[in-house]
Write a protein that holds these residues in place. Structure first.
Motif, PDB file in Angstrom:
ATOM      1  N   GLU A 113       0.837  -1.204   0.000  1.00 18.10           N
ATOM      2  CA  GLU A 113       0.000   0.000   0.000  1.00 18.10           C
ATOM      3  C   GLU A 113       0.871   1.253   0.000  1.00 18.10           C
ATOM      4  O   GLU A 113       0.558   2.246  -0.630  1.00 18.10           O
ATOM      5  CB  GLU A 113      -0.914   0.014   1.225  1.00 18.10           C
ATOM      6  CG  GLU A 113      -1.792   1.230   1.264  1.00 18.10           C
ATOM      7  CD  GLU A 113      -2.687   1.281   2.489  1.00 18.10           C
ATOM      8  OE1 GLU A 113      -3.710   1.961   2.412  1.00 18.10           O
ATOM      9  OE2 GLU A 113      -2.355   0.661   3.503  1.00 18.10           O
ATOM     10  N   GLU A 114       2.014   1.168   0.685  1.00 16.49           N
ATOM     11  CA  GLU A 114       2.882   2.336   0.847  1.00 16.49           C
ATOM     12  C   GLU A 114       3.511   2.786  -0.474  1.00 16.49           C
ATOM     13  O   GLU A 114       3.462   3.951  -0.829  1.00 16.49           O
ATOM     14  CB  GLU A 114       3.988   2.012   1.856  1.00 16.49           C
ATOM     15  CG  GLU A 114       4.861   3.182   2.193  1.00 16.49           C
ATOM     16  CD  GLU A 114       5.929   2.806   3.199  1.00 16.49           C
ATOM     17  OE1 GLU A 114       7.087   3.161   2.975  1.00 16.49           O
ATOM     18  OE2 GLU A 114       5.590   2.140   4.204  1.00 16.49           O
ATOM     19  N   ASN A 115       4.135   1.856  -1.195  1.00 14.26           N
ATOM     20  CA  ASN A 115       4.761   2.185  -2.471  1.00 14.26           C
ATOM     21  C   ASN A 115       4.779   0.930  -3.342  1.00 14.26           C
ATOM     22  O   ASN A 115       5.755   0.191  -3.347  1.00 14.26           O
ATOM     23  CB  ASN A 115       6.174   2.720  -2.265  1.00 14.26           C
ATOM     24  CG  ASN A 115       6.727   3.327  -3.541  1.00 14.26           C
ATOM     25  OD1 ASN A 115       6.294   2.997  -4.642  1.00 14.26           O
ATOM     26  ND2 ASN A 115       7.688   4.211  -3.404  1.00 14.26           N
TER      27      ASN A 115
ATOM     28  N   ASP B 283       2.524  -5.415   7.265  1.00 13.14           N
ATOM     29  CA  ASP B 283       2.429  -3.989   6.945  1.00 13.14           C
ATOM     30  C   ASP B 283       1.123  -3.652   6.227  1.00 13.14           C
ATOM     31  O   ASP B 283       0.504  -2.624   6.509  1.00 13.14           O
ATOM     32  CB  ASP B 283       3.596  -3.568   6.036  1.00 13.14           C
ATOM     33  CG  ASP B 283       4.947  -3.718   6.700  1.00 13.14           C
ATOM     34  OD1 ASP B 283       5.016  -3.676   7.951  1.00 13.14           O
ATOM     35  OD2 ASP B 283       5.945  -3.897   5.968  1.00 13.14           O
ATOM     36  N   ASP B 284       0.727  -4.501   5.298  1.00 11.73           N
ATOM     37  CA  ASP B 284      -0.387  -4.178   4.417  1.00 11.73           C
ATOM     38  C   ASP B 284      -1.734  -4.767   4.847  1.00 11.73           C
ATOM     39  O   ASP B 284      -2.780  -4.250   4.455  1.00 11.73           O
ATOM     40  CB  ASP B 284      -0.053  -4.635   2.999  1.00 11.73           C
ATOM     41  CG  ASP B 284       1.194  -3.940   2.480  1.00 11.73           C
ATOM     42  OD1 ASP B 284       1.205  -2.695   2.493  1.00 11.73           O
ATOM     43  OD2 ASP B 284       2.152  -4.623   2.088  1.00 11.73           O
TER      44      ASP B 284
ATOM     45  N   ARG C 159      -1.266 -11.820  11.945  1.00 11.71           N
ATOM     46  CA  ARG C 159      -0.909 -12.700  13.063  1.00 11.71           C
ATOM     47  C   ARG C 159      -1.370 -14.140  12.860  1.00 11.71           C
ATOM     48  O   ARG C 159      -0.896 -15.043  13.530  1.00 11.71           O
ATOM     49  CB  ARG C 159      -1.457 -12.159  14.370  1.00 11.71           C
ATOM     50  CG  ARG C 159      -0.589 -11.026  14.900  1.00 11.71           C
ATOM     51  CD  ARG C 159      -1.069 -10.526  16.222  1.00 11.71           C
ATOM     52  NE  ARG C 159      -1.375  -9.119  15.983  1.00 11.71           N
ATOM     53  CZ  ARG C 159      -2.355  -8.455  16.523  1.00 11.71           C
ATOM     54  NH1 ARG C 159      -3.134  -9.022  17.381  1.00 11.71           N
ATOM     55  NH2 ARG C 159      -2.555  -7.197  16.216  1.00 11.71           N
ATOM     56  N   ASP C 160      -2.285 -14.344  11.931  1.00  7.33           N
ATOM     57  CA  ASP C 160      -2.785 -15.694  11.658  1.00  7.33           C
ATOM     58  C   ASP C 160      -1.786 -16.537  10.873  1.00  7.33           C
ATOM     59  O   ASP C 160      -1.872 -17.757  10.865  1.00  7.33           O
ATOM     60  CB  ASP C 160      -4.075 -15.636  10.833  1.00  7.33           C
ATOM     61  CG  ASP C 160      -5.184 -14.852  11.496  1.00  7.33           C
ATOM     62  OD1 ASP C 160      -5.165 -14.724  12.735  1.00  7.33           O
ATOM     63  OD2 ASP C 160      -6.065 -14.365  10.770  1.00  7.33           O
TER      64      ASP C 160
ATOM     65  N   SER D 128       9.003 -10.865   1.174  1.00  6.67           N
ATOM     66  CA  SER D 128       7.605 -10.474   1.023  1.00  6.67           C
ATOM     67  C   SER D 128       6.685 -11.614   1.446  1.00  6.67           C
ATOM     68  O   SER D 128       7.102 -12.759   1.532  1.00  6.67           O
ATOM     69  CB  SER D 128       7.304 -10.076  -0.425  1.00  6.67           C
ATOM     70  OG  SER D 128       7.357 -11.207  -1.269  1.00  6.67           O
ATOM     71  N   SER D 129       5.462 -11.265   1.708  1.00  6.04           N
ATOM     72  CA  SER D 129       4.399 -12.240   1.948  1.00  6.04           C
ATOM     73  C   SER D 129       3.180 -11.699   1.210  1.00  6.04           C
ATOM     74  O   SER D 129       2.658 -10.651   1.558  1.00  6.04           O
ATOM     75  CB  SER D 129       4.126 -12.413   3.440  1.00  6.04           C
ATOM     76  OG  SER D 129       3.975 -11.170   4.081  1.00  6.04           O
TER      77      SER D 129
END
Length: 147
Positions: free
Chosen positions: A105-107, A117-118, A124-125, A139-140
């Motif tokens: 979402e940030e960049n 982050d997004d 947490r799941d 990344s995830s």
């Protein structure tokens, strides 16, 4: 000319050390069956995801074509509420089909997507076994598809 096909090995997860000594050093794709991923395996139902992602607006690929083609771009981008996208994708009704490959979402052009982050409401799941230091995690990516 098509690329040669690659046979992807399937492993039954036994331990983090198995990942580190047998699978990771090969640096090749692999399928891990039975790898613990956290509560997401049981909690990420359509209703749960629709509730947790409600109000989160992201660009989604929308098409009426059964085979989305990125070369000829037979789709459009629409900024949609992901709670509604999850419901619509699961229902499979109507002519429109949806595909989300979440970007940061940030960049979105330079920063990789990361659940924490997004998508903090579901991050947490999802938990990978301790197979590498957290700072090495690139990344995830969250994906949602009609089919």
């Amino acid at each position: 000319m098509s690329a040669p096909s690659l046979s992807i090995p399937i492993h039954s997860y036994t331990s983090t050390s198995q990942l580190m000594t047998t699978i990771a050093p090969l640096r090749l794709p692999a399928v891990l069956r039975g790898c613990p991923l956290g509560s997401c395996s049981s909690t990420w139902t359509m209703d749960y995801m629709a509730e947790k992602l409600a109000g989160v607006i992201r660009p989604v690929h929308v098409t009426t074509e059964p085979d989305m083609n990125f070369a000829c771009k037979n789709f459009r981008y629409s900024s949609l509420d992901l709670g509604e996208v999850v419901k619509s994708a699961a229902a499979g009704e109507g002519k429109e089909m949806f595909y989300l490959r979440a970007v940061s979402e940030e960049n979105p052009r330079t920063k990789p997507a990361r659940l924490e982050d997004d998508f903090p409401t579901i991050a947490r799941d999802f938990n990978l076994p301790d197979m590498f230091p957290q700072e090495k995690m690139f990344s995830s990516v969250l994906r949602v598809s009609s089919r």
